[in-house]
Write a protein that holds these residues in place. Structure first.
Motif, PDB file in Angstrom:
ATOM      1  N   GLN B 313       0.835  -1.200   0.000  1.00  0.00           N
ATOM      2  CA  GLN B 313       0.000   0.000   0.000  1.00  0.00           C
ATOM      3  C   GLN B 313       0.871   1.251   0.000  1.00  0.00           C
ATOM      4  OE1 GLN B 313      -2.383   1.159   3.601  1.00  0.00           O
ATOM      5  NE2 GLN B 313      -4.115   0.551   2.315  1.00  0.00           N
ATOM      6  N   THR B 314       0.416   2.254  -0.691  1.00  0.00           N
ATOM      7  CA  THR B 314       1.080   3.562  -0.640  1.00  0.00           C
ATOM      8  C   THR B 314       0.183   4.474   0.184  1.00  0.00           C
ATOM      9  OG1 THR B 314       2.082   3.245  -2.800  1.00  0.00           O
ATOM     10  CG2 THR B 314       1.920   5.497  -2.000  1.00  0.00           C
ATOM     11  N   ALA B 315       0.764   5.086   1.185  1.00  0.00           N
ATOM     12  CA  ALA B 315      -0.050   5.922   2.082  1.00  0.00           C
ATOM     13  C   ALA B 315       0.783   7.082   2.609  1.00  0.00           C
ATOM     14  CB  ALA B 315      -0.542   5.077   3.254  1.00  0.00           C
ATOM     15  N   THR B 316       0.101   8.023   3.211  1.00  0.00           N
ATOM     16  CA  THR B 316       0.818   9.088   3.923  1.00  0.00           C
ATOM     17  C   THR B 316       0.353   9.082   5.369  1.00  0.00           C
ATOM     18  OG1 THR B 316       1.499  11.403   3.883  1.00  0.00           O
ATOM     19  CG2 THR B 316      -0.827  10.961   3.397  1.00  0.00           C
ATOM     20  N   SER B 387       0.980  14.766  -1.709  1.00  0.00           N
ATOM     21  CA  SER B 387       1.709  13.516  -1.442  1.00  0.00           C
ATOM     22  C   SER B 387       1.369  12.443  -2.477  1.00  0.00           C
ATOM     23  CB  SER B 387       1.375  13.002  -0.037  1.00  0.00           C
ATOM     24  OG  SER B 387       0.096  12.396  -0.009  1.00  0.00           O
ATOM     25  N   GLY B 388       0.211  12.568  -3.088  1.00  0.00           N
ATOM     26  CA  GLY B 388      -0.188  11.587  -4.099  1.00  0.00           C
ATOM     27  C   GLY B 388      -0.704  10.285  -3.514  1.00  0.00           C
ATOM     28  N   ALA B 389      -0.764  10.188  -2.187  1.00  0.00           N
ATOM     29  CA  ALA B 389      -1.237   8.951  -1.554  1.00  0.00           C
ATOM     30  C   ALA B 389      -2.760   8.897  -1.584  1.00  0.00           C
ATOM     31  CB  ALA B 389      -0.733   8.887  -0.119  1.00  0.00           C
ATOM     32  N   ALA B 390      -3.283   7.690  -1.714  1.00  0.00           N
ATOM     33  CA  ALA B 390      -4.736   7.542  -1.771  1.00  0.00           C
ATOM     34  C   ALA B 390      -5.342   7.444  -0.387  1.00  0.00           C
ATOM     35  CB  ALA B 390      -5.094   6.298  -2.575  1.00  0.00           C
ATOM     36  N   ILE B 391      -4.489   7.233   0.606  1.00  0.00           N
ATOM     37  CA  ILE B 391      -5.011   7.121   1.975  1.00  0.00           C
ATOM     38  C   ILE B 391      -4.061   7.817   2.955  1.00  0.00           C
ATOM     39  CG2 ILE B 391      -3.947   4.813   2.262  1.00  0.00           C
ATOM     40  CD1 ILE B 391      -6.494   4.196   4.070  1.00  0.00           C
ATOM     41  N   VAL B 392      -4.651   8.497   3.929  1.00  0.00           N
ATOM     42  CA  VAL B 392      -3.844   9.141   4.986  1.00  0.00           C
ATOM     43  C   VAL B 392      -4.186   8.462   6.307  1.00  0.00           C
ATOM     44  CG1 VAL B 392      -5.543  11.044   5.124  1.00  0.00           C
ATOM     45  CG2 VAL B 392      -3.337  11.294   6.234  1.00  0.00           C
ATOM     46  N   SER B 415      -8.849   8.546   1.291  1.00  0.00           N
ATOM     47  CA  SER B 415      -9.443   7.915   2.478  1.00  0.00           C
ATOM     48  C   SER B 415      -8.654   8.322   3.713  1.00  0.00           C
ATOM     49  CB  SER B 415      -9.379   6.394   2.366  1.00  0.00           C
ATOM     50  OG  SER B 415      -9.909   5.974   1.157  1.00  0.00           O
ATOM     51  N   VAL B 416      -9.327   8.271   4.837  1.00  0.00           N
ATOM     52  CA  VAL B 416      -8.672   8.564   6.118  1.00  0.00           C
ATOM     53  C   VAL B 416      -8.755   7.299   6.962  1.00  0.00           C
ATOM     54  CG1 VAL B 416      -8.652  10.048   8.150  1.00  0.00           C
ATOM     55  CG2 VAL B 416      -9.439  10.966   5.962  1.00  0.00           C
ATOM     56  N   GLY B 417      -7.616   6.871   7.494  1.00  0.00           N
ATOM     57  CA  GLY B 417      -7.612   5.619   8.253  1.00  0.00           C
ATOM     58  C   GLY B 417      -6.901   5.732   9.577  1.00  0.00           C
TER      59      GLY B 417
END
Lengths: 219, 433
Positions: B313-316, B387-392, B415-417
């Protein structure tokens, strides 16, 4: 008693007394307040916290890189003023002579031309700082009479010092008297206003560095 | 929040003498040094999201504590006699207290970014906390909803009035729904977790996630219904007595079952309160460690007590100010994300210099502060999108809620997780003994 002999004699004695007593009173009024014991378990041992305090005294002198685009201009201007003042104060031959008389230590002086240039730059920086304070919405709102009195109190010794080095507008004795009197005014005002930062800057940064090192947080 | 009663404590006119006493009650050398040191350089404004976004000089952080400073100078500073005699510091008035209310509450997240830039080493965020003590005493905590929630918390131990019985029922219900064994009110335990009321209202899955992780670690643990809600809205409202009562209930509960570790939930302010302030209110060292859940997970990953599956997964990651800059727990979430194999696209200014989401310091609980909150959130939004991430991910349910709401309002695809829930969903199966 001439103005010069007054400035060199009782004037200087009174100014020194007020400077020392005032600084002592203000610092003890802060540091002798009841201290709460910090019971929370520290992340770092005492020595690391102490080191954190000491290091912060230096690291806080320069803002983090991320802040530079917004504060850089003000920081540079303040440094130009402070460094200029340092050069004039500790590089000028007459100042070194006085330090030698009082403390018995001396070092080689800088050429008079360097001191003249440094004085001019310092004065220009100080004037720009005032203009900035009068124009910047945040500084204008924050400023109190102390900010303007302190500015004037710092301006006068630099200004009279420049006049003294040129000996153009009056005789040496009169200019020297005014220069010394302006320094005495600074000594008298220092403990009561923001110029006290000459001491508080070290205490404040050190305390913050110690407390944040205790948390293992960035200082 | 419609079930929150109006705040009867809020008076028509602020009580000046109570404000005065509230301001100066806890001034020691550190606070006095901060109040004496400002050189009016204005750098703190440039670190504050509210000034940066609006350009309004009133939002300069050090200006927000001006009434506290004036009161200190007039009443107890080294030259208070001169301040009084020459009238150098104006007296507190009902008008000035009212005028400063929005500066002290609505426009300060207590995020401490200003404290990070101050060249004099002034911890301005700490001064704002002290200022709120006086404002609360005067009856100026915004009632809609921060003050009302604080009042309810003071009276019941929970900002939403969640009773021990209801909490017990809720835990068992969550356990049944998520298929997780819940330990509640065990006579002895090694680890005691706490919750945030935001979790109860909005993210109940996070309580299942805590249970799942603690079951995985395998040490005796238990929720305690006599001290469970760590939210501490009182802290952000400025209610010192309420603040101490909340922490003391938790300290007593943890001590009663002989636990060695108190685990704080995904909540920023509750962590700084329990980790750095509770022992002081308690008056002695706590007989247990206080760890935020990410710290416990990071420690357990490093010791091998927790094993996680790698995910692709790619995330920030959004740092909660109270955990990183104010709490010293910046590294823990990154240990976890690395163990999970997440490709982390760090935000600009990530870590200690991060920007607040806009909801910290109780600002999320002040209805009228929404335009300011949105202005602050815009910085975070821009950074997350860059950041280009699909989820933070984040480790604070207050931040999570602010990011959720802000994202929805902005029509986000991001999305926020919760980092805690990410770990719980990816625990490795234990090998059979």
């Amino acid at each position: 008693m001439t103005l010069l002999s007054f400035a060199r004699g009782p004037g200087m004695q009174v100014a020194t007394l007020i400077l020392i007593a005032g600084m002592f009173w203000r610092l003890s009024g802060i540091l002798l307040l009841r201290r709460r014991v910090a019971h929370a378990a520290a992340r770092n041992p005492f020595a690391v916290r102490l080191l954190g305090g000491a290091v912060t005294i230096f690291t806080r002198a320069i803002p983090r890189r991320t802040f530079w685009p917004r504060v850089g201009a003000g920081v540079v201007l303040n440094y130009v003023f402070h460094i200029g003042l340092f050069i004039v104060l500790f590089g000028g031959a007459p100042h070194i002579l006085i330090i030698h008389e009082i403390f018995g230590v001396a070092w080689p002086d800088l050429p008079k031309g360097v001191i003249v240039v440094a004085s001019g730059i310092t004065l220009a920086a100080l004037i720009l700082l005032l203009v900035r304070r009068l124009c910047h919405p945040v500084l204008k709102m924050l400023s109190k009479p102390d900010d303007y009195i302190s500015w004037l109190i710092v301006f006068m010794p630099i200004f009279t010092g420049i006049l003294l080095s040129g000996e153009t507008v009056a005789g040496y004795g009169a200019l020297l008297a005014w220069h010394i009197l302006s320094i005495e005014a600074l000594m008298i005002w220092l403990p009561f206003g923001k110029l006290m930062h000459v001491a508080l800057v070290f205490a404040g940064r050190g305390m913050l560095g110690y407390n944040f090192s205790r948390k293992g947080a960035a200082t | 929040m419609n079930d929150i009663a109006p705040a009867p404590f809020q008076k028509a006119a602020p009580d000046v003498s109570k404000a005065l006493r509230g301001f100066i009650a806890d001034v020691g050398p550190t606070v006095a040094l901060s109040l004496e040191s400002c050189v009016h350089c204005g750098q703190c404004a440039e670190a504050c999201q509210f000034y940066v976004q609006t350009g309004d000089p009133r939002y300069t952080p050090i200006h927000k504590i001006e009434l506290f400073k004036q009161t200190y100078n007039r009443e107890m500073g080294p030259f208070s006699f001169a301040y009084k005699f020459f009238g150098l510091a104006p007296k507190l008035t009902q008008e000035t207290l009212t005028e400063w209310q929005d500066l002290v509450y609505d426009s300060c997240n207590m995020c401490g970014r200003c404290s990070l830039i101050c060249p004099m080493g002034i911890d301005i965020a700490d001064l704002v906390e002290q200022t709120r003590h006086g404002m609360y005493e005067a009856g100026l905590a915004p009632s809609d909803f921060l003050g009302a929630l604080a009042e309810k918390e003071h009276a019941t131990g929970s900002p939403f009035g969640l009773t021990s019985e209801k909490f017990r029922d809720l835990l068992h219900e969550i356990g049944a729904t998520h298929g997780v064994t819940m330990h509640v009110d065990e006579p002895t335990a090694e680890i005691v977790p706490t919750i945030s009321s935001i979790d109860v209202k909005t993210y109940p899955g996070s309580m299942a996630a805590i249970a799942k992780i603690l079951n995985h670690i395998g040490k005796p643990w238990s929720f305690r219904t006599d001290g469970f809600d760590a939210d501490n809205v009182s802290l952000t409202a400025g209610d010192r007595a309420g603040q101490a009562a909340i922490t003391q209930a938790i300290v007593s509960a943890v001590t009663a079952c002989g636990a060695k570790i108190l685990v704080m939930p995904e909540c920023g302010h509750s962590f700084t309160e329990m980790r750095w302030e509770a022992a002081n209110a308690h008056g002695k060292d706590l007989p247990f460690r206080v760890l935020q859940i990410t710290e416990l997970v990071a420690e357990s990953i490093q010791s091998g007590a927790i094993r996680v599956n790698k995910i692709s997964q790619t995330a920030t990651y959004h740092d909660a100010c109270q955990l990183s800059r104010r709490g010293g727990a910046t590294a823990a979430p990154r240990v976890i994300l690395a163990a999970l194999g997440v490709d982390v696209r760090e935000l600009e200014d990530a870590g200690d210099a991060n920007w607040c989401c806009g909801g910290g310091g109780g600002v999320a609980l002040i209805k009228r502060a929404q335009p300011l909150r949105d202005a602050a959130f815009a910085i975070k939004k821009k950074q997350i999108e860059a950041s280009g991430a699909a989820i933070v991910y984040t480790s604070c349910s207050g931040c999570r809620q602010t990011l959720d709401h802000g994202g929805k309002a902005a029509g986000w695809n991001t999305s926020v997780g919760s980092l805690l829930e990410l770990v719980a969903d990816n625990l490795a199966a234990r090998a059979a003994a």
